[in-house]
Design an enzyme around this catalytic site. Structure first.
Site, short mmCIF file in Angstrom:
data_model
loop_
_atom_site.label_atom_id
_atom_site.label_comp_id
_atom_site.label_asym_id
_atom_site.label_seq_id
_atom_site.Cartn_x
_atom_site.Cartn_y
_atom_site.Cartn_z
N LYS B 116 -32.30 27.10 -37.52
CA LYS B 116 -32.10 25.79 -36.89
C LYS B 116 -32.57 25.75 -35.44
O LYS B 116 -33.24 24.80 -35.03
CB LYS B 116 -30.62 25.40 -36.97
CG LYS B 116 -30.28 24.90 -38.35
CD LYS B 116 -29.15 23.93 -38.37
CE LYS B 116 -29.16 23.36 -39.78
NZ LYS B 116 -28.29 22.39 -40.15
N GLU B 200 -25.40 15.83 -26.46
CA GLU B 200 -26.71 15.35 -26.87
C GLU B 200 -26.65 13.88 -27.22
O GLU B 200 -25.58 13.29 -27.30
CB GLU B 200 -27.25 16.17 -28.05
CG GLU B 200 -26.42 16.06 -29.31
CD GLU B 200 -27.01 16.84 -30.48
OE1 GLU B 200 -27.60 17.90 -30.26
OE2 GLU B 200 -26.88 16.35 -31.61
N ASN B 235 -23.62 13.23 -47.29
CA ASN B 235 -24.83 14.01 -46.97
C ASN B 235 -25.65 14.37 -48.20
O ASN B 235 -26.54 15.21 -48.12
CB ASN B 235 -24.47 15.30 -46.22
CG ASN B 235 -23.87 14.98 -44.87
OD1 ASN B 235 -24.33 14.04 -44.21
ND2 ASN B 235 -22.86 15.71 -44.47
N GLU B 275 -38.17 16.41 -41.68
CA GLU B 275 -37.14 15.38 -41.70
C GLU B 275 -36.84 14.88 -40.30
O GLU B 275 -36.72 15.66 -39.36
CB GLU B 275 -35.85 15.93 -42.32
CG GLU B 275 -36.04 16.34 -43.78
CD GLU B 275 -34.70 16.61 -44.49
OE1 GLU B 275 -34.67 16.45 -45.71
OE2 GLU B 275 -33.73 16.99 -43.81
N GLU B 288 -35.07 18.69 -39.23
CA GLU B 288 -35.41 20.03 -39.73
C GLU B 288 -36.64 19.92 -40.62
O GLU B 288 -37.08 18.82 -40.96
CB GLU B 288 -34.25 20.64 -40.51
CG GLU B 288 -33.85 19.83 -41.73
CD GLU B 288 -32.76 20.54 -42.55
OE1 GLU B 288 -32.49 21.71 -42.29
OE2 GLU B 288 -32.22 19.90 -43.45
N ASN B 290 -38.15 21.24 -44.28
CA ASN B 290 -37.88 21.91 -45.56
C ASN B 290 -39.16 22.49 -46.10
O ASN B 290 -40.12 21.76 -46.35
CB ASN B 290 -37.26 20.94 -46.56
CG ASN B 290 -35.87 20.52 -46.13
OD1 ASN B 290 -35.10 21.32 -45.60
ND2 ASN B 290 -35.56 19.25 -46.32
N PHE B 348 -15.96 9.48 -57.48
CA PHE B 348 -17.16 10.30 -57.73
C PHE B 348 -16.81 11.73 -58.10
O PHE B 348 -17.52 12.67 -57.77
CB PHE B 348 -18.10 10.27 -56.53
CG PHE B 348 -18.60 8.90 -56.22
CD1 PHE B 348 -19.74 8.40 -56.84
CD2 PHE B 348 -17.93 8.08 -55.33
CE1 PHE B 348 -20.19 7.12 -56.58
CE2 PHE B 348 -18.37 6.79 -55.06
CZ PHE B 348 -19.51 6.32 -55.69
#
Lengths: 510, 675
Positions: B116, B200, B235, B275, B288, B290, B348
Site C-alpha cells: 500500500k 488527509e 466494500n 483504481e 490502488e 490491482n 443479505f
C-alpha cells in the site's frame, strides 16, 4: 300454491340462517367461516344439494323442546369438486355449538350411507362441541353408528376430515377412523379430554393449543396429516387433494391432462446424491423433479419427517410417493416413520394408486427408546403394508439400502414390480465399517487392517451391481432419466393383475 | 502461443478463461478441489487435476499442488484468474523456475503495487494524483489545524495504527480539527496503545472509478478507459458499468494517462486496473492498483470489443500489443450485476446450498440491447461455504446506458433460482431507482437508499397489471385443466368460458374477468381480460406459459414482461424486478369470505430465537431457566466459515433450548424460546 311456495321459501331461509347473524359474526371474529360458507368454498359453484335441512331434534328433556333450530347443527348433502361427486357434512357451530344429537347423527349417517352406496368420497368439516348432553345415551348411540359407518366405508370410499374448530370427546373418533385429518392453524383443536378435565385428573395445566392444536397434531402426535393457515386455504387444498383420489375402490385413479413432457430429462439429478456418503440431500427434490409439473401434495409434511409421503402424478395419473428423507435423521426408519409410511402405503393399495418408492435408508433406529416403544411391531407395519400391497410398485434406490430396511422399502422380494437403482446405490446388510468390524473381529485393534477390510466390504457391496447380478434389481439407471424410466415402467403395469389369498381380513401387527 | 494452459482457479472465472482458450484452440487444464469435482469448469476443460480438500488453503492456494498439476499435464502456462494466487508474487517466481509461463504481470509490478505505501509513493512519483495529506505524524492540535488548512476541508483525522473506524474523525473546520485531533489521539492511545495521528483529505460522496490498463513486454501500455463501480455493499462491488456516467472526456483522458504512467513505472506487461476515488467535482485520487484481471472486466470487453483474457495470453507469450491508444474507442454501454447467493430480505445473509433450479436467460438479444452471462454453475451445483458466494455475473449491453440497464433488468426478471436465495430482486430494485438511472451514485449509495435493508420495492402500476394478468391467466389455466378430470357427473365446460376472479395481492383486490380461448395454453393465442381498476377496456395477454414453467413471459397489450413464478400452498409467488408478491386468485364469493377472516397476527417471534441461516451450532451459552439481558450472546451458529452470534433482543428467561452444540440447523429453525 303460491302460499305453499312462499312457505317453503321462508322455511329454507330460516334453515339457512343457522344460529343467526350474531353467531355467524362471532364465528368470523374467531377467524372461522360458517358451515355454509365453508361448503361454498369447498364445492363447485351451485353444485351443493342439501339433505335434511328441515330436520330437528326430538329431545324434550331439560327444556330442549323449546329450542329447536332446523338443521340441528350440521349441514349435509352432496356436491361436486371439479365435476366429480362428493358427499359431505359440515358441523354448524352456530347451532347448539354443533353438538351431536340423535337427529344430527342420523343426518350424518344418511350421507355416509349414500357415499358408500354410490361410491363417492365423503368429507367431514368439524367445528363442534361434542355430544349434546341433554340427549344422553341417544347421542352416544348416534356417535357409535357414525363410527360403524366410518369403518364400513374405510377402504371403499376416501374419507377426509377437516378440523376447523373444536373437536373433542366423542367427536374425535370419527375423524380418527377416516383416511386423512387436516387442521386449521390457531382456530382448531382436537383432543379426547379437554384442559379442564386434564387439570382435575392429573393437575397438569395446559392450553387448548398445547393439548391439541394443529401444531401438536401435525408435528408431534401425527394425528393430523397437515395444517393450513385458514379455512379458505384448507378448503382449497382439499379440492386439490380430492383431484388426486379415485372416487372409490372400484375406480381407477383419476386421469387429467398433463402439460409436462413424459421424456423430460433432469441432468441435475446426476449430482443430487453428494459424493460424501454422510452428507444429506433433499429427497423431495427428486420427487418434485419426477412428478408432473413438480406438483406434489404432501401428506404429514411436518410429522416423522424422516419419511416423505404424498401424491403426485405421472402422465396425468395419480401415484403415491414414499421416500426416505436423508435430511431428517439420515432417513432412518423409526416408530413414527414406520407408522406414517405404512398408513400411506395401505391407503394407496386400497385405492389402486401405484406406489413409487425412493430408497435411501441406513436402517432402523437403534436404542432403548425405540425398542421399548415397540419398534419391532411398528416397523413390521411398514413391512406388512408393502408386502400385502398389490398395486403397481416401482422402487428406485438412490443411495443406502441397508439391512432389514432394504427388504422393507418395496424391495423385489416383496413383489416389487420394477426395482431400479442409481449407480450411487449401496445395498448391503450394513455400512461397510460396521460390517468389517463384525466379520474381522480379530483385527479390531489394527487400524490399518480394519481400513483395508472396510475398503474390501465397500468395494464388494457399496454399489448396486451385486444386487443387479442376482436380479434383485431390474436395472441400474441414470438419475437424470428417473422420470422417463418410471413413466415407461408404469405404462407396462396398467393391467397388472395380482391378488392375495382370500381371507376375512389380515392381522396387521397393530 | 502456448501448448496448454492451466487455470489456477475455479468457478465462473475458470470457465471464462477456458472459453477464450477454446476459441484460440489452446488445450486447457482445470484444477479442482473436492468440492468442485463435478463443476462446469472441470467438465469444460480438456483435462482436470484434483488438488485437494475444499478449504482453499489446501487446494487453490496450495502452490505445490498446482505446480505438480502443471508438471503432470505438461501445461506450459498458468492463468491465475482473480483472487487465490493471482496477486501472490511467489507463485510466478515458482513457475519461472519450472519454465512455466505466467499469464499476468511481472513480479516487480505485483510486489510494488501489492504494498500500500510503496504503491502510493510510486504513484506520486509517476505524477498520479494521490489523496492530499500530510506525510508524517502530527505533533499537536496547532500543527493539525495548519495541515488541515493546507489540505483543504473536509479532512480525515485518523490513527496511524488504526482500523475499524476507531480513532477516526471527520473535520470540516479548524475548530473541529482541534477537537477531533484530541479525541482521535485519546482513542488511538486507548485502543491501539499508539497515539500517532495522520491527517488527509476526506472525499465526500466518493465514486469508485477505475482504469483498465494493458501492457506488453515491449514497453507498450495502453488504457481501455474506465469502469465505475460505485454501487457497493460493505466494500463489495455489486453493480459495475462502463463507461462511467459521470466522467467527461478531459477527466477520462487525464485518469487514463496517469494510469498508463503508473503502469509504465512498473513495466506493466499484462491486464491490470488502476483504481481511483473521484469526488463530486471530478477530482480524482489514486487508491490502488490491482495487478490481475478484475471481476468486472466484461463491461470493458463489451464496450471495447476486446477479449482481455486473449490479450493477457498474447502478451504473456511475448507478443506485442496490436492496439495503440488511438485505436481505443468506447462503443455503447455495459452494466454488470453480481448475482450472489444471499438473502436480500434478511440483511443479505449468505444463502448457500444446492441450486435446485437454476435457469439462466439465453445470451444474445435481450430487450433493447443484449445479454452476456458469465457463470460457472449449472442447475444442481452447490454454492459452497468454502468459496465466494457469487452465482453469476449478468451483463447488459446497449447503445446507451438506459438500454444497457433495461437489458440487464429484463435479464434478471428471467433468471430463476430455487433452493437458495439470490439477490436478484435487490439488484433489480437498484437498477430501477431514479438516482441510479440518472447516474447519481457514490460508494455510500446503498446505505443511503436502503438504510433499513431491503424489503422489496413498492409495486408500480404496470407491475400490478403484469402480475394481475399473469396470476389470472395461471389460475384460469389451472381451473380449466382441473375440470378436464375423468369421472365427472357432467361433461367438462368448454374452454372459452368467461371467468370472474378477484386477484388479491399486496393489499389490493382487483376484480378481473378472463377468457382463455381454445388453444390459449402454451400456444400464444392471446387471452382476453378486463380489469377496470387497472385498465379501461379489454386487455390482451399472449404467453407461452404452461403449468410447470417457472418463468412467465408475456405480452400484455404489446408490452413485454417476464415474471418468475412458483406455485405455493398460500398462493402464487410472482416477482417482477424488485417487487415480489404472493398472489391469491379466487372467485368473487371466496374473496368476499376471505375478507371476513381477520388478518392473522404474526406469531410473536420476539420470544423465539431462530437460526437466521443454515449452519452448525458451535455453542449454546445459556441454560433453561437462566435470566438473560438484552444483548447477551445466546447461541453461536457457524455458516460460511463465519461465526454468527445470536443475541437476546430483550431481557427474559430461557424457557426451552432446542439445539445443542454440533447440531446442523436449517434457516428459521427454532433454537431458543423465552418465557
Amino acid at each position: 300454491m303460491k302460499d305453499v311456495l312462499e312457505q317453503l321459501d321462508a322455511k329454507r331461509q330460516a334453515a339457512r340462517a343457522g344460529g343467526g347473524e350474531k353467531r355467524v359474526l362471532a364465528q368470523h371474529e374467531k377467524g372461522k367461516l360458517s358451515a355454509r360458507e365453508r361448503i361454498e368454498v369447498l364445492l363447485d359453484d351451485g353444485s351443493f344439494e342439501e339433505f335434511d335441512m328441515f330436520v330437528e331434534h326430538q329431545c324434550s328433556d331439560f327444556g330442549m323442546d323449546e329450542k329447536k333450530i332446523p338443521g340441528d347443527g350440521v349441514v349435509t348433502g352432496s356436491g361436486t369438486i371439479n365435476g366429480r361427486l362428493v358427499y359431505l357434512f359440515a358441523k354448524d357451530f352456530t347451532v347448539f355449538g354443533g353438538s351431536l344429537s340423535l337427529a344430527h347423527a342420523k343426518k350424518i349417517m344418511k350421507v355416509q350411507d349414500a357415499a358408500l352406496r354410490n361410491g363417492a368420497p365423503i368429507l367431514g368439516l368439524f367445528d363442534a362441541g361434542g355430544a349434546r348432553i341433554q340427549e344422553g345415551v341417544d347421542a352416544l348411540g348416534g356417535y357409535a353408528e357414525i363410527f360403524q359407518r366410518n369403518v364400513l366405508a374405510s377402504g371403499v370410499v376416501p374419507q377426509i376430515s377437516v378440523i376447523m374448530g373444536p373437536c373433542a370427546g366423542g367427536d374425535v373418533y370419527s375423524p380418527a377412523m377416516t383416511d386423512f385429518i387436516f387442521m386449521v392453524k390457531d382456530t382448531s383443536y382436537m383432543y379426547v379430554t379437554g384442559p379442564d378435565v386434564v387439570k382435575t385428573v392429573t393437575n397438569e395445566v395446559v392450553t387448548h393449543e398445547e393439548l391439541g392444536g394443529a401444531s401438536i397434531h401435525a408435528k408431534k402426535s401425527g394425528v393430523a396429516d397437515g395444517a393450513f393457515e385458514n379455512d379458505i386455504e384448507a378448503l382449497v387444498q382439499m379440492r386439490r387433494l380430492v383431484d388426486f383420489l379415485p372416487l372409490n375402490n372400484r375406480e381407477k385413479v383419476p386421469a387429467r391432462p398433463s402439460y409436462d413432457k413424459p421424456d423430460r430429462i433432469e441432468p441435475s439429478l446426476d449430482t443430487l446424491v453428494p459424493p460424501n456418503p454422510n452428507k444429506p440431500y433433499d429427497i423431495k427434490e427428486l420427487i418434485r423433479k419426477t412428478a408432473d409439473e413438480g406438483d406434489f401434495f404432501e401428506i404429514a409434511p411436518d410429522y416423522a419427517t424422516n419419511i416423505v409421503t404424498g401424491f403426485g402424478r405421472l402422465e396425468g395419473q395419480t401415484v403415491g410417493f414414499v421416500a426416505n428423507q436423508p435430511m431428517s435423521l439420515a432417513g432412518v426408519l423409526d416408530i413414527d416413520a414406520s407408522k406414517k409410511g405404512a398408513r400411506f402405503v395401505r391407503f394407496c393399495d386400497a385405492f389402486s394408486i401405484p406406489i413409487v418408492t425412493f430408497v435411501d435408508v441406513p436402517g432402523f433406529l437403534p436404542g432403548t427408546k425405540q425398542e421399548y416403544g415397540g419398534l419391532i411391531k411398528h416397523g413390521a407395519k411398514l413391512l406388512f403394508a408393502y408386502a400385502e400391497a398389490t398395486v403397481p410398485k416401482l422402487t428406485v434406490i438412490t443411495r443406502k439400502a441397508y439391512g432389514g430396511a432394504y427388504d422393507v422399502m418395496a424391495s423385489k422380494h416383496l413383489r416389487g414390480d420394477i426395482n431400479y437403482a442409481w449407480p450411487t446405490a449401496e445395498i448391503a446388510v450394513m455400512g461397510a465399517k460396521g460390517a468389517a468390524e463384525i466379520i474381522h473381529r480379530a483385527d479390531l485393534g489394527d487400524e490399518e487392517k480394519m481400513a483395508a477390510h472396510t475398503k474390501e466390504y465397500e468395494d464388494r457391496f457399496a454399489n448396486p451391481f451385486v444386487a443387479a447380478s442376482r436380479g434383485y434389481l431390474d436395472d441400474v439407471i441414470q438419475p437424470r432419466s428417473t422420470r422417463v424410466r418410471l413413466i415407461k415402467a408404469l405404462r407396462t403395469l396398467k393391467n397388472k393383475n395380482l391378488s392375495n389369498p382370500w381371507k376375512k381380513h389380515d392381522n396387521l401387527p397393530l | 502461443m502456448f501448448n496448454k494452459i492451466l487455470i489456477a482457479n475455479r468457478g465462473e472465472i475458470a470457465v471464462r478463461v477456458i472459453k477464450t482458450c477454446k476459441r484460440l484452440g489452446i488445450p486447457t487444464v482445470a484444477v479442482y478441489s473436492e468440492a468442485d469435482a463435478a463443476s462446469l469448469a472441470v467438465e469444460m476443460a480438456d483435462e482436470a487435476v484434483f488438488i485437494g480438500p475444499p478449504a482453499p488453503g489446501e487446494s487453490y492456494l496450495n502452490m505445490d499442488r498446482i505446480l505438480a498439476a502443471c508438471e503432470e499435464t505438461g501445461a506450459d502456462a498458468v492463468h491465475p484468474g482473480f483472487g487465490f494466487l493471482s496477486e501472490n508474487a511467489k507463485f510466478p517466481e515458482a513457475l519461472a523456475k519450472k519454465n512455466i509461463a505466467w499469464i499476468g504481470p511481472n513480479v516487480y509490478a505485483i510486489q510494488s503495487m501489492g504494498d500500500k505505501l510503496e504503491s502510493k509513493k510510486l504513484a506520486a512519483k509517476a505524477g498520479v494524483s494521490t489523496v492530499p495529506g500530510f506525510k508524517g505524524e502530527i505533533e499537536d492540535d496547532q500543527q493539525a489545524v495548519e495541515v488541515a488548512d493546507d489540505i483543504g476541508y473536509p479532512v480525515m483525522i485518523k490513527a496511524s495504527a488504526g482500523g475499524g473506524g476507531k480513532g477516526m474523525r471527520i473535520a470540516r473546520s479548524a475548530s473541529e480539527v482541534k477537537d477531533g485531533f484530541k479525541a482521535a489521539r485519546n482513542e488511538a492511545k486507548s485502543s491501539f496503545g499508539d497515539d500517532r495521528i495522520l491527517i488527509e483529505k476526506f472525499v465526500e460522496k466518493p465514486r469508485h472509478i477505475e482504469i483498465q490498463v494493458l501492457g506488453d513486454k515491449h514497453g507498450n501500455v495502453i488504457h481501455l478507459n474506465e469502469r465505475e463501480c460505485s454501487i457497493q455493499r460493505r466494500n463489495q462491488k455489486v453493480i459495475e458499468e462502463a463507461p462511467s456516467p459521470f466522467l467527461d472526456k478531459r477527466t477520462r483522458d487525464k485518469m487514463g494517462e496517469q494510469a498508463v504512467a503508473l503502469a509504465k513505472a512498473v513495466d506493466y506487461d499484462s491486464a491490470g486496473t488502476v483504481e481511483f476515488i473521484v469526488d463530486p467535482n471530478k477530482n480524482f485520487y489514486f487508491l490502488e492498483m490491482n495487478t490481475r484481471l478484475q471481476v468486472e472486466h466484461p463491461v470493458t470487453e463489451l464496450t471495447h470489443d476486446i477479449d482481455l483474457v486473449e490479450q493477457m495470453i498474447r502478451v504473456a507469450a511475448g507478443k506485442e500489443l496490436e492496439l495503440t491508444q488511438r485505436d481505443v474507442r468506447i462503443k455503447g454501454h455495459a452494466v454488470e450485476a453480481r448475482l450472489y447467493a444471499e438473502d436480500p430480505y434478511r440483511g443479505f445473509l449468505p444463502s448457500i446450498g444446492r441450486l435446485e433450479r437454476y435457469v439462466e436467460p439465453e445470451q444474445g438479444p435481450m430487450g433493447p440491447g443484449k445479454l452476456r452471462i458469465d457463470s460457472g454453475v449449472r442447475e444442481g451445483d452447490e454454492i459452497s461455504l468454502f468459496y465466494d458466494p457469487m452465482i453469476a455475473k449478468v451483463i447488459g449491453y446497449g447503445d446507451t446506458r438506459e438500454k444497457a440497464i433495461d437489458a440487464l433488468a429484463d435479464s434478471l426478471d428471467r433468471l430463476h433460482v430455487e433452493g437458495l436465495q439470490a439477490n436478484a430482486p435487490f439488484l433489480s430494485a437498484v437498477l430501477d431507482e431514479t438516482d441510479f438511472r440518472k447516474g447519481n451514485i457514490h460508494t455510500g449509495y446503498i446505505d443511503e437508499h436502503f438504510p433499513d435493508g431491503f424489503a422489496g420495492t413498492v409495486a408500480r402500476e404496470d407491475q400490478l397489471r403484469f402480475m394481475t394478468a399473469a396470476a389470472a391467466f395461471v389460475h384460469t389455466t389451472f381451473v380449466q385443466r382441473a375440470t378436464q378430470i375423468a369421472g365427472r357427473l357432467t361433461p367438462a365446460p368448454n374452454a372459452g368460458e368467461l371467468h370472474d376472479w378477484v386477484v388479491i395481492m399486496d393489499g389490493h383486490r382487483f376484480a378481473v374477468e378472463m377468457r382463455l380461448p381454445q388453444g390459449a395454453i402454451g400456444e400464444e393465442v392471446p387471452a382476453e381480460l378486463w380489469c377496470p381498476a387497472l385498465s379501461t377496456g379489454r386487455m390482451a395477454l399472449a404467453t407461452s406459459w404452461r403449468p410447470g414453467d417457472h418463468l412467465f413471459e408475456g405480452e400484455l397489450d404489446g408490452e413485454k414482461f417476464a415474471l418468475t413464478f412458483s406455485d405455493r400452498t398460500e398462493g402464487y409467488r410472482l416477482r417482477h424486478r424488485g417487487f415480489a408478491a404472493t398472489v391469491l386468485v379466487c372467485t368473487p364469493r371466496t374473496a368476499e369470505l376471505h375478507a371476513r377472516l381477520p388478518e392473522k397476527e404474526a406469531a410473536d417471534t420476539a420470544k423465539l430465537i431462530t437460526s437466521p441461516m443454515p449452519g452448525l451450532v458451535m455453542s449454546v451459552n445459556v441454560e433453561v431457566g437462566q435470566e438473560v439481558k438484552a444483548g447477551e450472546a445466546l447461541v453461536v451458529v457457524e455458516a460460511m466459515k463465519m461465526e454468527n452470534v445470536l443475541r437476546a433482543e430483550r431481557d427474559g428467561t430461557v424457557k426451552s433450548i432446542e439445539a445443542s452444540a454440533g447440531d446442523s440447523v436449517a434457516a428459521d429453525e427454532l433454537l431458543i424460546e423465552f418465557e
